[in-house]
Design a protein around this motif. Structure first.
Motif, PDB file in Angstrom:
ATOM      1  N   UNK A 109       0.964  -1.134   0.111  1.00 36.12           N
ATOM      2  CA  UNK A 109       0.124  -0.047  -0.011  1.00 36.12           C
ATOM      3  C   UNK A 109       0.862   1.319   0.116  1.00 36.12           C
ATOM      4  N   UNK A 110       0.682   2.223  -0.941  1.00 32.00           N
ATOM      5  CA  UNK A 110       1.424   3.348  -1.053  1.00 32.00           C
ATOM      6  C   UNK A 110       3.078   3.153  -0.969  1.00 32.00           C
ATOM      7  N   UNK A 111       3.425   1.759  -1.627  1.00 37.02           N
ATOM      8  CA  UNK A 111       4.883   1.477  -1.860  1.00 37.02           C
ATOM      9  C   UNK A 111       5.307   0.910  -0.412  1.00 37.02           C
ATOM     10  N   UNK A 112       4.554   0.849   0.508  1.00 34.78           N
ATOM     11  CA  UNK A 112       4.929  -0.059   1.577  1.00 34.78           C
ATOM     12  C   UNK A 112       4.464  -1.474   1.678  1.00 34.78           C
ATOM     13  N   UNK A 113       5.460  -2.453   1.925  1.00 34.22           N
ATOM     14  CA  UNK A 113       5.137  -3.861   1.762  1.00 34.22           C
ATOM     15  C   UNK A 113       4.575  -4.203   3.115  1.00 34.22           C
ATOM     16  N   UNK A 114       3.447  -5.048   3.355  1.00 36.80           N
ATOM     17  CA  UNK A 114       2.765  -5.544   4.436  1.00 36.80           C
ATOM     18  C   UNK A 114       2.578  -7.026   4.282  1.00 36.80           C
ATOM     19  N   UNK A 115       2.806  -7.629   5.531  1.00 31.57           N
ATOM     20  CA  UNK A 115       2.403  -9.023   5.696  1.00 31.57           C
ATOM     21  C   UNK A 115       1.143  -9.407   6.570  1.00 31.57           C
ATOM     22  N   UNK A 116       0.200 -10.180   5.987  1.00 34.71           N
ATOM     23  CA  UNK A 116      -0.671 -10.620   7.351  1.00 34.71           C
ATOM     24  C   UNK A 116      -0.537 -12.206   7.357  1.00 34.71           C
ATOM     25  N   UNK A 117      -0.932 -12.624   8.732  1.00 28.65           N
ATOM     26  CA  UNK A 117      -0.966 -13.955   9.048  1.00 28.65           C
ATOM     27  C   UNK A 117      -2.104 -14.013   9.662  1.00 28.65           C
ATOM     28  N   UNK A 118      -2.571 -15.383   9.242  1.00 24.49           N
ATOM     29  CA  UNK A 118      -3.895 -15.706   9.999  1.00 24.49           C
ATOM     30  C   UNK A 118      -3.505 -16.874  10.964  1.00 24.49           C
ATOM     31  N   UNK A 119      -3.744 -16.332  12.280  1.00 21.91           N
ATOM     32  CA  UNK A 119      -3.347 -17.207  13.435  1.00 21.91           C
ATOM     33  C   UNK A 119      -4.772 -17.956  14.122  1.00 21.91           C
ATOM     34  N   UNK A 120      -4.775 -19.225  14.118  1.00 19.11           N
ATOM     35  CA  UNK A 120      -5.855 -19.729  14.768  1.00 19.11           C
ATOM     36  C   UNK A 120      -5.187 -20.457  15.972  1.00 19.11           C
ATOM     37  N   UNK A 121      -5.700 -20.117  17.214  1.00 22.24           N
ATOM     38  CA  UNK A 121      -5.050 -20.769  18.421  1.00 22.24           C
ATOM     39  C   UNK A 121      -6.596 -21.465  19.229  1.00 22.24           C
ATOM     40  N   UNK A 122      -6.126 -22.789  19.715  1.00 21.51           N
ATOM     41  CA  UNK A 122      -7.575 -23.181  20.461  1.00 21.51           C
ATOM     42  C   UNK A 122      -7.869 -22.466  21.785  1.00 21.51           C
TER      43      UNK A 122
END
Ligand SMILES: Nc1ncnc2c1ncn2[C@@H]1O[C@H](COP(=O)(O)OP(=O)(O)OP(=O)(O)O)[C@@H](O)[C@H]1O
Ligand SMILES: [Mg+2]
Length: 519
Positions: A109-122
């Motif tokens: 977004x606007x030249x900046x890299x981002x990372x998303x992680x989907x975390x599932x915990x019990x």
């Protein structure tokens, strides 16, 4: 080799044993506290910062979580091997993809890299709860570089929310609203009646000159993506299109194609059902953004020739329950929609409540409209829907007979005949469609031959009729137009009208496009 495996097994056994001892010796709380501390230390030295978007906030669902899920499933690039889950919401016409547990996706977004992680915990066992909670705790973790924080937040989240709303809207059935109740409100106080909008017309099926079509599509796309432009220039985020041309040239089909292209709802405004300017304003206020407001056959709906005077076309006398007509109501009730009322509707301050709205007026007789209505800024683009040209005919042949450009060598002679007769015949796409539908069962060659015959007949007829007596008549005059004129029985005078054309409208558009480019 055997020794290697034996020693590996004994190391693993030792690790498992140590873990067992640790679990037995240290309570779970202490282990969790140590893990948290380790995490905090690691993060303190990390060049990144992290944001958690949890699925639930207390007892309520987190709107941002849903939005992120929808957004990521459509726009971000999943990491190699990521698993996307598929779903289709109830009443929706398209599928949505979701991210599975522990998968990562990358975005920028606007030249900046981002990372998303989907975390599932019990979820750890909880005490009493009024509402059963899901067994798993889910969250998205956003990782961004510390230096990008100001650039990304909150603009990136706003972008995600807007994109998710758009996806949601597109995946649901769109609606066609009418005001056919003559100003009466429904139980919720709404003056519009909605029905699902499922018109099959698209820009792909629309037969018209491809360059002209591409220009209209680009204009619509610029409009829909123009939020920042309209804000920067201080213009209300709306656009007006005037579609004009003979009956059967695709004006209504074009409106449906526009709605399908942008995914907008359509408000079909029946002006003859509107009693006053105030009522018109109320109708406008009850329209939603991302919609097309249509007034078809604007020249027939009300007499829009005199800006100052009240317009008084014979009001529609509605039959009573017993079938009788209330004479007082039909004769005495002066209608009070004026041209200036209509101009305010499209151009005044009220037209800006809500945003991202397109006004489309259609007419068969542009020369009957008041120049005030044609002025640039009101109707930004004037689109002339003409008789079927050869490029448009090729689109119809493709749609109705499945004929591709590469197939044309099989019937080169017929194609050449169609090309040479089509302009002289002055036939509408609607009539071409009818001929093709009638003959398509006999095969495409026969259907084309049938069409060629019709074109020749029409061209001949036109040539016979345009003898010396008809000399001086404008080229656009033809039999169908005259029939249509009789049918509509219009009485409005023609003097003093300025002939609006596509050029005039296009100039306005060009100026704006130019302004956009400069900005
Ligand atoms: N340009 C076109 N491309 C594809 N199909 C067309 C086109 N024009 C007309 N048709 C066909 O003819 C039918 C009638 O066209 P449409 O209602 O769009 O014409 P119109 O210009 O709105 O006519 P009117 O002025 O009478 O309202 C459509 O259902 C469509 O099948
Ligand atoms: Mg129409």
């Amino acid at each position: 080799m055997r020794e290697y495996w034996t020693s590996l097994a004994s190391v693993m056994g030792a690790v498992a044993f140590l873990q067992g001892v640790l679990h037995a010796v240290f309570p779970a709380e202490l282990r969790a506290a140590v893990a948290r501390l380790m995490g905090r230390v690691t993060r303190a030295f990390s060049p990144y910062c992290y944001f958690d978007v949890t699925e639930t906030e207390g007892m309520s669902t987190n709107e941002i979580y849903d939005a992120v899920q929808l957004y990521l499933s459509s726009s971000a690039a999943p990491a190699a091997g990521a698993r996307l889950s598929l779903s289709r919401p109830h009443n929706a016409s398209s599928f949505t993809f979701g991210l599975a547990a522990s998968d990562r996706v990358f975005d920028d977004f606007r030249g900046a890299a981002v990372t998303w992680e989907h975390v599932v915990a019990p979820r750890q066992s909880q005490g009493f709860s009024w509402r059963p909670l899901p067994e798993e705790k889910r969250r998205f973790t956003l990782r961004i570089r510390r230096g990008d924080r100001d650039k990304l937040l909150p603009a990136y989240l706003d972008h995600i929310l807007a994109a998710a709303a758009d996806i949601r809207r597109r995946s649901q059935d769109r609606l066609l609203y009418t005001n056919a109740r003559g100003g009466a409100m429904d139980a919720r106080g709404l003056p519009w009646d909605p029905v699902p909008f499922k018109h099959p017309s698209t820009f792909d099926t629309l037969a018209m000159d491809p360059d002209h079509k591409a220009a209209i599509m680009a204009d619509l796309r610029d409009f829909a993506d123009g939020s920042a432009f309209y804000e920067r220039t201080g213009r209300a985020w709306k656009r007006g299109y005037l579609l004009y041309g003979p009956p059967g040239t695709g004006k209504s089909s074009m409106i449906a194609a526009m709605a399908n292209y942008l995914g907008y709802d359509v408000y079909d405004l029946e002006l003859t059902e509107v009693g006053s300017n105030a009522e018109l304003r109320k109708l406008l206020m009850k329209t939603t953004s991302k919609s097309i407001i249509v007034i078809e056959d604007i020249d027939c709906s009300v007499d829009l020739t005199n800006r100052a005077a009240s317009t008084l076309p014979a009001p529609k006398s509605r039959p009573n329950i017993d079938g009788s007509i209330d004479q007082d109501a039909s004769a005495g009730a002066a209608r009070s929609i004026t041209l200036s009322g209509l101009l305010n509707f499209t151009d005044g301050l009220w037209s800006c409540c809500g945003s991202e709205r397109i006004f489309v007026f259609t007419t068969n007789h542009i020369e009957k409209l008041d120049p005030a209505l044609l002025r640039s800024g009101r109707m930004d683009m004037h689109i002339f829907m003409s008789y079927c040209s050869f490029p448009a005919l090729k689109i119809l042949l493709r749609n109705y007979l499945g004929l591709q450009d590469s197939d044309s060598d099989t019937s080169v002679a017929i194609m050449a005949g169609l090309e040479s007769w089509i302009d002289a015949a002055q036939i509408t796409p609607a009539d071409v469609s009818e001929v093709l539908i009638k003959n398509r069962r006999n095969g495409s060659k026969e259907a084309m031959e049938g069409l060629l015959e019709v074109l020749k007949e029409r061209a001949e007829k036109r040539r016979r009729e345009s003898g010396p007596s008809a000399a001086g008549k404008e080229a656009g005059d033809n039999e169908e137009e005259e029939e249509e004129e009789e049918k509509r029985a219009l009485e409005s005078p023609k003097e003093g009208k300025e002939q609006g054309g596509m050029d005039g409208g296009k100039d306005g558009q060009d100026e704006e496009t130019e302004a956009k480019k400069q900005l």
